[in-house]
Design an enzyme around this catalytic site. Structure first.
Site, short mmCIF file in Angstrom:
data_model
loop_
_atom_site.label_atom_id
_atom_site.label_comp_id
_atom_site.label_asym_id
_atom_site.label_seq_id
_atom_site.Cartn_x
_atom_site.Cartn_y
_atom_site.Cartn_z
N ASP A 175 7.73 7.67 -6.35
CA ASP A 175 6.79 6.65 -5.88
C ASP A 175 5.52 7.36 -5.44
O ASP A 175 5.52 8.58 -5.23
CB ASP A 175 7.40 5.87 -4.70
CG ASP A 175 6.45 4.83 -4.13
OD1 ASP A 175 5.74 4.17 -4.92
OD2 ASP A 175 6.38 4.68 -2.89
N SER A 176 4.47 6.58 -5.24
CA SER A 176 3.23 7.15 -4.71
C SER A 176 3.44 7.63 -3.27
O SER A 176 2.63 8.41 -2.76
CB SER A 176 2.13 6.09 -4.75
OG SER A 176 2.55 4.93 -4.06
N HIS A 189 6.71 -1.29 -1.07
CA HIS A 189 6.57 -1.33 0.39
C HIS A 189 6.96 -2.71 0.96
O HIS A 189 7.28 -2.83 2.13
CB HIS A 189 5.12 -1.09 0.82
CG HIS A 189 4.72 0.34 0.86
ND1 HIS A 189 4.59 1.11 -0.26
CD2 HIS A 189 4.39 1.14 1.91
CE1 HIS A 189 4.21 2.33 0.10
NE2 HIS A 189 4.08 2.38 1.40
N CYS A 221 7.76 2.41 -8.10
CA CYS A 221 6.38 2.13 -7.67
C CYS A 221 5.84 1.04 -8.57
O CYS A 221 5.78 1.21 -9.80
CB CYS A 221 5.54 3.41 -7.82
SG CYS A 221 3.79 3.18 -7.46
N CYS A 275 5.47 -4.73 -4.97
CA CYS A 275 5.17 -3.39 -4.46
C CYS A 275 6.37 -2.96 -3.63
O CYS A 275 6.93 -3.77 -2.87
CB CYS A 275 3.91 -3.49 -3.60
SG CYS A 275 3.56 -2.04 -2.63
N GLU A 279 2.97 1.14 6.52
CA GLU A 279 3.07 2.59 6.80
C GLU A 279 2.80 2.88 8.28
O GLU A 279 3.19 3.93 8.78
CB GLU A 279 2.10 3.35 5.91
CG GLU A 279 2.49 3.19 4.45
CD GLU A 279 2.40 4.45 3.64
OE1 GLU A 279 1.54 5.27 3.93
OE2 GLU A 279 3.22 4.58 2.70
N1 DGL Z 1 4.11 2.25 -4.05
C1 DGL Z 1 2.97 1.43 -4.42
C2 DGL Z 1 3.48 0.25 -5.24
O1 DGL Z 1 4.67 -0.04 -5.26
C3 DGL Z 1 2.19 0.95 -3.21
C4 DGL Z 1 1.44 2.03 -2.50
C5 DGL Z 1 0.24 2.52 -3.28
O2 DGL Z 1 -0.76 1.81 -3.39
O3 DGL Z 1 0.34 3.62 -3.78
O4 DGL Z 1 2.69 -0.38 -5.90
#
Ligand code: DGL
Length: 270
Positions: free
Chosen positions: A10-11, A188, A73, A186, A152
Site C-alpha cells: 500500500d502507499s 484507510h 491500495c 480506499c 492517520e
Molecule cells: N492507500 C490509498 C488508497 O487506498 C490512500 C492513501 C493515499 O492517498 O496514498 O487509495
C-alpha cells in the site's frame, strides 16, 4: 501446497486493513507487507507517478519468493493494475474488481456510491468495472481527500466532531443521490466505517475494498491448491520511513499489535 509468501503493499498504512483480513482468512500464510510511508499519499498524484511508485513497490516485494501480490491500495489498483499485471508473471490482485462485484451484488435499486482518493475517482476504474458487470447500475463517485489525513491522525472515531463534520459534508451528495450501496474505495476508510455507517444509515451497504480483495485472493489460492498447509503463518513488515513509529501507528489498522519484525527499506533503490 505452496509455502511461498504473499506480498501485500500500500502507499502507507491503509493496506494493513486488507492484511488483517488476509491474516484472518489464511492464518497459515507467510505475509510480507510493504507500506510506502515515506511517499504516502499517492491519492493526489498523477498516474505516471503512481505507476512509477507502484513498480518500485512490486520490485521490492519480488525480492521475496512470492506466489501472489495483493495491491492493498485503491489508488494503485485503479491506476496501475493493468500495467503491473502485464509486467509480472505471478497473480496480482487489486481492490477494484472485487469491490465492483460486491457492489453490483449488494445494490437493490441499482444506485452505487464510491468514495475514494482523487486519483482513484479520476481514473474511472470503478465505474468501468461496474458497467462491465451491469451497465444498468448508476455510480456516483466523490473524492474525499481529508479522510486519509484524519484517519492517520487518529481522528476516525464516532463522536469526534472534526471527522463527523467532514464526513457529513462529503456524504451529503451520496445521500441526495439515494445510493443504497457505498464502496469505501480506499483502504484507510474501514476505520471510518462506524462514522460513515452512522451518517448513511442502516439501509446503505458499505463495501470494504480491502476485505473483498482479501476474500478474492483467499478463494483463488484455495481453488488452485496453493495454500501453505500445516504451518503457522509468519508476518514481516517493511516501510520506507521510520520503522520505530510504525508499531504505534499500525495498531488501529491491524486491530492489535504488530505481529512481526519491522524494517526500513530504501525504496528508491528498486
Ligand atoms: N492507500 C490509498 C488508497 O487506498 C490512500 C492513501 C493515499 O492517498 O496514498 O487509495
Amino acid at each position: 501446497m505452496d509455502k511461498r509468501a504473499i506480498g501485500v503493499f500500500d502507499s502507507g498504512l491503509g493496506g494493513l486493513t486488507a492484511l488483517r483480513e488476509l491474516r484472518r482468512l489464511l492464518p497459515g500464510e507467510e505475509l510480507v507487507y510493504f507500506g510506502d510511508t515515506g511517499r504516502v499519499p499517492y491519492g493526489g498524484r498523477g498516474k505516471d507517478t503512481i505507476l512509477r511508485y507502484a513498480r518500485q513497490d512490486v520490485a521490492f516485494l519480488r525480492t521475496f519468493d512470492l506466489k501472489a501480490v495483493v495491491i492493498a491500495c485503491g489508488t494503485v489498483s485503479a491506476n496501475a493494475l493493468t500495467e503491473l499485471r502485464a509486467e509480472n508473471d505471478l497473480p496480482i490482485f487489486g481492490v477494484v474488481e472485487p469491490a465492483a462485484r460486491a457492489a453490483v451484488a449488494a445494490t437493490r435499486k441499482g444506485k452505487v456510491g464510491l468514495i475514494a482518493t482523487a486519483a482513484s475517482v479520476r481514473s474511472g476504474a470503478y465505474e468501468k468495472a461496474i458497467a462491465a458487470l451491469d451497465p444498468g447500475v448508476e455510480v456516483r463517485s466523490d473524492a474525499c481527500p481529508l479522510f486519509v489525513p484524519l484517519v492517520e491522525n487518529g481522528r476516525h472515531r464516532p463522536g469526534d466532531p472534526v471527522v463527523e463534520l467532514v464526513a457529513r459534508e462529503y456524504l451529503a451528495p451520496m445521500q441526495e443521490a439515494g445510493v443504497d450501496t457505498l464502496v469505501l474505495g480506499c483502504t484507510h476508510y474501514p476505520l471510518l466505517r462506524e462514522v460513515i455507517g452512522g451518517i448513511m444509515g442502516p439501509g446503505v451497504t458499505l463495501i470494504d475494498t480491502g476485505a473483498v480483495c482479501a476474500a478474492e485472493t483467499a478463494r483463488f489460492l484455495v481453488g488452485k491448491g496453493l495454500l501453505a498447509e500445516g504451518q503457522a503463518g509468519s508476518r514481516r513488515y517493511f516501510v520506507s520511513d521510520s520503522a520505530s513509529d510504525f508499531a504505534a501507528l499500525a495498531a488501529p489498522f491491524l486491530g492489535g499489535e504488530v505481529d512481526g519484525p519491522v524494517e526500513r527499506v530504501d525504496i528508491e533503490k528498486y
